[in-house]
Scaffold this motif. Sequence first.
Motif, PDB file in Angstrom:
ATOM      1  N   UNK A 107       0.731  -1.198  -0.027  1.00 15.04           N
ATOM      2  CA  UNK A 107      -0.002  -0.011   0.095  1.00 15.04           C
ATOM      3  C   UNK A 107       0.681   1.316   0.005  1.00 15.04           C
ATOM      4  N   UNK A 108       1.871   1.372   0.571  1.00 18.89           N
ATOM      5  CA  UNK A 108       2.983   2.384   1.062  1.00 18.89           C
ATOM      6  C   UNK A 108       3.628   2.727  -0.672  1.00 18.89           C
ATOM      7  N   UNK A 109       3.865   1.572  -1.018  1.00 21.78           N
ATOM      8  CA  UNK A 109       4.501   1.611  -2.606  1.00 21.78           C
ATOM      9  C   UNK A 109       3.539   2.467  -3.579  1.00 21.78           C
ATOM     10  N   UNK A 110       2.229   1.997  -3.545  1.00 21.81           N
ATOM     11  CA  UNK A 110       1.243   2.524  -4.204  1.00 21.81           C
ATOM     12  C   UNK A 110       0.884   4.163  -3.692  1.00 21.81           C
ATOM     13  N   UNK A 111       0.963   4.445  -2.584  1.00 24.71           N
ATOM     14  CA  UNK A 111       0.760   5.917  -2.218  1.00 24.71           C
ATOM     15  C   UNK A 111       1.998   6.718  -2.654  1.00 24.71           C
ATOM     16  N   UNK A 112       3.346   6.228  -2.478  1.00 28.45           N
ATOM     17  CA  UNK A 112       4.495   6.752  -3.271  1.00 28.45           C
ATOM     18  C   UNK A 112       4.419   6.979  -4.616  1.00 28.45           C
ATOM     19  N   UNK A 113       3.969   5.939  -5.286  1.00 30.71           N
ATOM     20  CA  UNK A 113       4.013   6.147  -6.695  1.00 30.71           C
ATOM     21  C   UNK A 113       2.984   7.071  -7.214  1.00 30.71           C
ATOM     22  N   UNK A 114       1.935   7.018  -6.531  1.00 31.93           N
ATOM     23  CA  UNK A 114       0.819   8.077  -7.051  1.00 31.93           C
ATOM     24  C   UNK A 114       1.521   9.688  -6.837  1.00 31.93           C
ATOM     25  N   UNK A 115       2.117   9.715  -5.733  1.00 35.62           N
ATOM     26  CA  UNK A 115       2.642  11.154  -5.537  1.00 35.62           C
ATOM     27  C   UNK A 115       3.727  11.272  -6.725  1.00 35.62           C
ATOM     28  N   UNK A 116       4.574  10.344  -6.875  1.00 34.80           N
ATOM     29  CA  UNK A 116       5.806  10.505  -7.464  1.00 34.80           C
ATOM     30  C   UNK A 116       5.227  10.553  -9.186  1.00 34.80           C
ATOM     31  N   UNK A 117       4.332   9.573  -9.770  1.00 36.44           N
ATOM     32  CA  UNK A 117       3.914   9.905 -11.299  1.00 36.44           C
ATOM     33  C   UNK A 117       3.299  11.181 -11.211  1.00 36.44           C
ATOM     34  N   UNK A 118       2.387  11.113 -10.413  1.00 36.41           N
ATOM     35  CA  UNK A 118       1.420  12.618 -10.454  1.00 36.41           C
ATOM     36  C   UNK A 118       2.441  13.907 -10.708  1.00 36.41           C
ATOM     37  N   UNK A 119       3.508  13.954  -9.866  1.00 42.22           N
ATOM     38  CA  UNK A 119       4.277  14.882 -10.006  1.00 42.22           C
ATOM     39  C   UNK A 119       5.208  15.130 -11.183  1.00 42.22           C
ATOM     40  N   UNK A 120       5.635  13.786 -11.427  1.00 44.32           N
ATOM     41  CA  UNK A 120       6.652  13.977 -12.813  1.00 44.32           C
ATOM     42  C   UNK A 120       5.858  14.187 -14.201  1.00 44.32           C
ATOM     43  N   UNK A 121       4.508  13.674 -14.186  1.00 43.11           N
ATOM     44  CA  UNK A 121       3.887  13.862 -15.332  1.00 43.11           C
ATOM     45  C   UNK A 121       2.931  15.279 -15.518  1.00 43.11           C
ATOM     46  N   UNK A 122       3.097  16.095 -14.443  1.00 42.36           N
ATOM     47  CA  UNK A 122       2.460  17.553 -14.515  1.00 42.36           C
ATOM     48  C   UNK A 122       3.379  18.443 -15.194  1.00 42.36           C
ATOM     49  N   UNK A 123       3.074  18.680 -16.594  1.00 43.83           N
ATOM     50  CA  UNK A 123       3.920  19.628 -17.006  1.00 43.83           C
ATOM     51  C   UNK A 123       4.202  21.053 -16.615  1.00 43.83           C
ATOM     52  N   UNK A 124       3.385  21.324 -15.504  1.00 42.66           N
ATOM     53  CA  UNK A 124       3.594  22.706 -14.657  1.00 42.66           C
ATOM     54  C   UNK A 124       4.715  22.631 -13.836  1.00 42.66           C
ATOM     55  N   UNK A 125       5.011  21.322 -13.528  1.00 43.68           N
ATOM     56  CA  UNK A 125       6.343  21.232 -12.799  1.00 43.68           C
ATOM     57  C   UNK A 125       7.656  21.414 -13.754  1.00 43.68           C
ATOM     58  N   UNK A 126       7.603  20.817 -15.008  1.00 40.69           N
ATOM     59  CA  UNK A 126       8.786  21.096 -15.997  1.00 40.69           C
ATOM     60  C   UNK A 126       8.877  22.452 -16.074  1.00 40.69           C
ATOM     61  N   UNK A 127       7.872  23.419 -16.146  1.00 43.65           N
ATOM     62  CA  UNK A 127       8.080  24.796 -16.793  1.00 43.65           C
ATOM     63  C   UNK A 127       8.123  25.517 -15.475  1.00 43.65           C
ATOM     64  N   UNK A 128       7.832  25.155 -14.379  1.00 44.18           N
ATOM     65  CA  UNK A 128       8.180  25.914 -13.055  1.00 44.18           C
ATOM     66  C   UNK A 128       9.782  25.981 -12.944  1.00 44.18           C
ATOM     67  N   UNK A 129      10.251  24.412 -12.710  1.00 43.92           N
ATOM     68  CA  UNK A 129      11.640  24.283 -12.626  1.00 43.92           C
ATOM     69  C   UNK A 129      12.600  24.873 -13.649  1.00 43.92           C
ATOM     70  N   UNK A 130      11.992  24.747 -14.832  1.00 39.91           N
ATOM     71  CA  UNK A 130      12.679  25.399 -15.969  1.00 39.91           C
ATOM     72  C   UNK A 130      12.955  26.892 -15.854  1.00 39.91           C
TER      73      UNK A 130
END
Length: 204
Positions: A107-130
């Motif tokens: 279950x913990x792996x599932x929660x972790x991956x939800x946060x990780x994948x959700x963050x990685x696939x957010x285009x706004x994250x790429x544009x913000x850090x860029x």
Amino acid sequence: MIEQILVIVGITFLVLISPGPDMVIVMRNTLLGGRNAGLVTSAGILVGNLVHITYCVLGIGWLISKSIVAFTVLKYAGAAYLIYLGLTSFRSEAMPLEATKTDGRRQERGWFMQGFVNNILNPKGTLFYLGVFSVVITPATSPGATALLVLIMQGMCVLFWLFFVFTLDHPWIRSGIERFQQIVHRIFGALLVLLGIRVLMMER
């Protein structure tokens, strides 16, 4: 250097308090899975932040922002993932909140991956850090100063998510969620689907 720190603190704070996919997924998992679910989801988001920072340092973020194909793939993947989570939330059945805390490492792996994948696939994250690595942290910034500014950003993120999760996990909030859990599933399902559609409509 002081000016850079103030700018980093300011823009990081504004981004953190702005409602978005990361906030919704942490809120959902905390309210439905408890404090541990929120903290593990937040950890996934923080690791995702480090990935964004790493590829921006390497210059890959600039390539993504300039490539129509890469940006479009990222946008559609992020939107599809948010909509998938939303539809999954709609189908979820109500259960005692304590039951969600006993599923262990899987279950913990599932929660972790939800946060990780959700963050990685957010285009706004790429544009913000860029944007950060184009305007605030430039090639002229020394490695030591860059490390300090990145540490400040990540430190603010850690403090924010700790405060956010512990606030949501307050007993009187959780007791209310226990009574209306099915409604909460529907609300967060709708929010995630709407965020997916919003990402889908994003322009570079």
